[in-house]
Design a protein around this motif. Structure first.
Motif, short mmCIF file in Angstrom:
data_model
loop_
_atom_site.label_atom_id
_atom_site.label_comp_id
_atom_site.label_asym_id
_atom_site.label_seq_id
_atom_site.Cartn_x
_atom_site.Cartn_y
_atom_site.Cartn_z
N THR A 1 0.73 -1.39 -0.01
CA THR A 1 -0.04 0.05 0.02
C THR A 1 0.90 1.33 0.06
OG1 THR A 1 -1.88 -1.12 1.20
CG2 THR A 1 -1.80 1.29 1.23
N GLN A 2 0.47 2.32 -0.91
CA GLN A 2 1.13 3.65 -0.85
C GLN A 2 0.54 4.53 0.00
OE1 GLN A 2 1.88 5.80 -4.69
NE2 GLN A 2 3.92 4.84 -4.62
N THR A 3 1.19 5.22 0.92
CA THR A 3 0.46 5.85 1.66
C THR A 3 1.39 7.20 1.91
OG1 THR A 3 -0.64 6.27 4.07
CG2 THR A 3 1.54 4.84 3.86
N SER A 4 0.94 8.37 2.87
CA SER A 4 1.82 9.17 3.23
C SER A 4 2.18 9.67 4.59
CB SER A 4 1.27 10.62 2.60
OG SER A 4 -0.15 10.86 3.70
N THR B 1 -0.79 13.32 -6.15
CA THR B 1 -0.45 13.23 -7.59
C THR B 1 -0.63 11.89 -8.41
OG1 THR B 1 0.84 15.31 -7.50
CG2 THR B 1 1.27 14.11 -9.46
N ASN B 2 0.28 11.11 -7.68
CA ASN B 2 0.16 9.51 -8.09
C ASN B 2 -1.26 9.00 -8.18
OD1 ASN B 2 2.88 10.07 -7.92
ND2 ASN B 2 3.28 8.45 -6.35
N TRP B 3 -2.20 9.47 -7.33
CA TRP B 3 -3.40 9.04 -7.14
C TRP B 3 -4.34 9.29 -8.69
CZ3 TRP B 3 -8.07 11.83 -4.30
CH2 TRP B 3 -9.04 11.09 -4.17
N ARG B 4 -4.08 10.30 -9.37
CA ARG B 4 -4.32 10.59 -10.72
C ARG B 4 -3.65 9.83 -11.80
NH1 ARG B 4 -4.19 15.82 -8.39
NH2 ARG B 4 -2.64 16.28 -9.56
N PRO C 1 4.27 3.90 -13.19
CA PRO C 1 5.25 3.60 -12.41
C PRO C 1 5.44 4.27 -11.15
CG PRO C 1 5.98 3.93 -14.77
CD PRO C 1 4.58 4.14 -14.45
N SER C 2 4.69 5.14 -10.87
CA SER C 2 4.69 6.10 -9.81
C SER C 2 3.97 5.20 -8.65
CB SER C 2 3.84 7.17 -9.90
OG SER C 2 2.54 7.43 -10.25
N ALA C 3 3.46 4.23 -8.94
CA ALA C 3 2.66 3.17 -7.90
C ALA C 3 3.59 2.65 -7.12
CB ALA C 3 1.76 2.24 -8.49
#
Length: 552
Positions: free
Chosen positions: A388-391, A430-433, A439-441
């Motif tokens: 999972t990608q998070t902040s 930004t990656n969400w869009r 690749p940003s995922a």
């Protein structure tokens, strides 16, 4: 650094409070100043279409700018609804439901003194939709067009009337327009005429850069000074068109403070008057020392959004349901978050007109979750790896690192092996869009971006409709379900409010039954502030009206 216990965290907050005392700006006593510590790591963009999600809209959108429609933020008890803004009324054409006529509010001026009129509306629509317009700015498109994907064009009828055209009948348009903020065309043209550049596109970019440093909208606050990554100072617009919303303080200072402990320390040391999302462990001390705490259930969801591309482990509905059954949301609420959340059993909870009647009950049932995972081929000796990608912080992200670590530990008991990819909030947004295929995922098959649920498009459509896949909007996981598409079309093309609500309820129930997300929490927008701050109304909204606030 992860703070392991309350004593350690409290000691760190005290240390930060002492250390920060000399670092934060002090202000003259001759004016009333409200200083706010934001969760953002940078000042949201100031040029008219903010970045950084709805925290951007909250701080640099709704303050300096207005839209044709707005949100009623005057009540802490009633749901926030769409109300007239720079438009006083609107109506869809009875014969052609792709055309809307908006009557504009007379007597409104931009901060530079120029009049707001139909020409300004057309200019602002074209800044994000018409690629050959001189003012077109691609950097503003992603945070605007994706929020009103059916808007096609604007046409002036007379000085105070515009016609907006959509690509298809869309009953959501007046709600979507709350995201299109009106910037001064004259001010921008002034910068464009002075700009240097090899061509018109370069001059346009230079003009927008200059505009961001000296912005002009029609909102209740005007830009006074701006230092990227450090501070934005806004002063009251004494000539604001809505006299009831002329700010009651002279100046508001916005300070980026992405770390919860640092925000709390700044409040305790008196260097700010207000902080968003204080450290939960510090709440007892804040209360003891007389600070005010505000919270209210928001139309907001803290989820994992699943990838549904080929090969994703989340394509198995048993796995999606198991994850939803493996989370003790009450334990998360009462423990880590000190009560500052509402457990999520969908995007909408029972009692909401768009809830519907889902048959899959989202609750904590570890045994049922383990059984589903075993049916899917996993167990104690064969765990399912997910990423999972998070902040580390950000608008509405609540306490993303501790919360995701909680999920990581909880899901391990249901045979998941959770990996976390932690990145900066604005990068995550930004990656969400860009979507799960980009690749940003970074190999992630889920993303943790919180979302607003105030209107049908934001709450459901942009995630569930196949046509909203990147780069159009926020269907990050590329969901492609004909049933969802059919229900979206039905709701969007239904202009009777009751019938539209029924269609949206059907869509929501279908999404819960599909376990389309890992639904975890609804935010309550916790804020802590000095007892000097009065007049605060915490609405049931992601937004808040700073104009009502006073400083004693």
């Amino acid at each position: 650094m992860r703070i392991k216990n309350n004593k350690t965290r409290a000691a760190l907050i005290a240390l930060l409070a002492l250390g920060s005392a000399a670092a934060w700006p002090r202000v003259a006593s001759s004016e009333t100043v409200l200083r706010i510590g934001m969760t953002a790591a940078d000042i949201p963009r100031t040029l008219g279409q903010p970045d950084q999600g709805f925290e951007g809209n909250r701080f640099t959108g709704l303050t300096m700018y207005d839209a044709l429609t707005g949100w009623d933020l005057s009540s802490a008890d009633k749901a926030s609804t769409v109300i007239p803004g720079l438009a006083t009324e609107w109506k869809v054409d009875d014969a052609d439901k792709t055309k809307w006529v908006f009557k504009l509010r007379p007597g409104v001026t931009f901060h530079d003194g120029t009049p707001f009129n139909a020409d300004a509306v057309v200019w602002n629509v074209e800044k994000v939709l018409k690629q050959d317009a001189p003012q077109f700015d691609a950097s503003q498109v992603g945070v605007t067009a994706s929020r009103m994907p059916t808007l096609a064009s604007a046409r002036k009828i007379d000085d105070m009337t515009v016609e907006l055209t959509t690509k298809e009948p869309d009953s959501f348009l007046p709600i979507n327009l709350t995201n299109l903020f009106m910037a001064s065309p004259t001010k921008w043209q002034h910068f464009y005429d002075k700009a240097e550049g090899a061509d018109a596109k370069a001059k346009s970019q230079a003009a927008w850069t200059a505009f961001a440093k000296d912005a002009a909208g029609t909102g209740p606050w005007k830009m006074a000074s701006f230092t990227p990554r450090e501070r934005l100072e806004l002063v009251k617009n004494a000539n604001y068109w809505d006299k009831a919303r002329v700010p009651k303080v002279d100046k508001m200072v916005l300070l980026p403070m992405p770390e919860a402990n640092a925000r709390t320390a700044a409040l305790l040391s008196g260097q700010v008057d207000w902080v968003e999302a204080p450290a939960p462990d510090a709440l007892p001390e804040l209360k003891q020392r007389g600070f005010k705490l505000y919270a209210n259930e928001q139309p907001h969801v803290w989820p994992w959004q699943f990838s549904r591309v080929e090969g994703s482990p989340w394509n198995d509905i048993r796995v999606r349901k198991a994850a939803n059954l493996c989370i003790d949301r009450e334990g998360l609420k009462d423990g880590l978050l000190a009560g500052l959340m509402v457990p999520a059993t969908g995007t909408f909870e029972p009692g909401h007109p768009w809830r519907g009647k889902p048959t899959f009950e989202i609750k904590y049932d570890k045994a049922a979750a383990q059984k589903l995972m075993q049916e899917a081929g996993f167990g104690p000796n064969k765990k399912l790896v997910v990423k999972t990608q998070t902040s580390a912080s950000g608008s509405g992200q609540m306490q993303p690192l501790p919360m995701n670590e909680y999920l990581q530990q909880a899901l391990a008991e249901c045979y998941f092996d959770v990996k976390l990819d932690v990145i900066e909030w604005n990068t995550l947004f930004t990656n969400w869009r860009r979507g799960a295929k980009d690749p940003s995922a970074n190999g992630s098959n889920a993303t943790n971006v919180t979302y607003a649920a105030m209107d049908p498009f934001f709450a459901l459509v942009r995630f569930l409709q196949s046509g909203m896949a990147p780069p159009v909007s926020n269907n990050w996981g590329f969901i492609n379900d004909p049933k969802f598409d059919e229900l979206v079309k039905k709701a969007r093309q239904t202009f009777d409010p009751a019938a539209r609500d029924a269609a949206l309820a059907e869509l929501h129930a279908a999404s819960v039954d599909d376990a389309a997300f890992l639904y975890v929490a609804h935010d309550v927008g916790p804020r802590a502030m000095s007892p000097k701050v009065t007049g605060v109304v915490q609405p049931k909204s992601w937004f808040i009206d700073f104009s009502l606030v006073s400083m004693n």
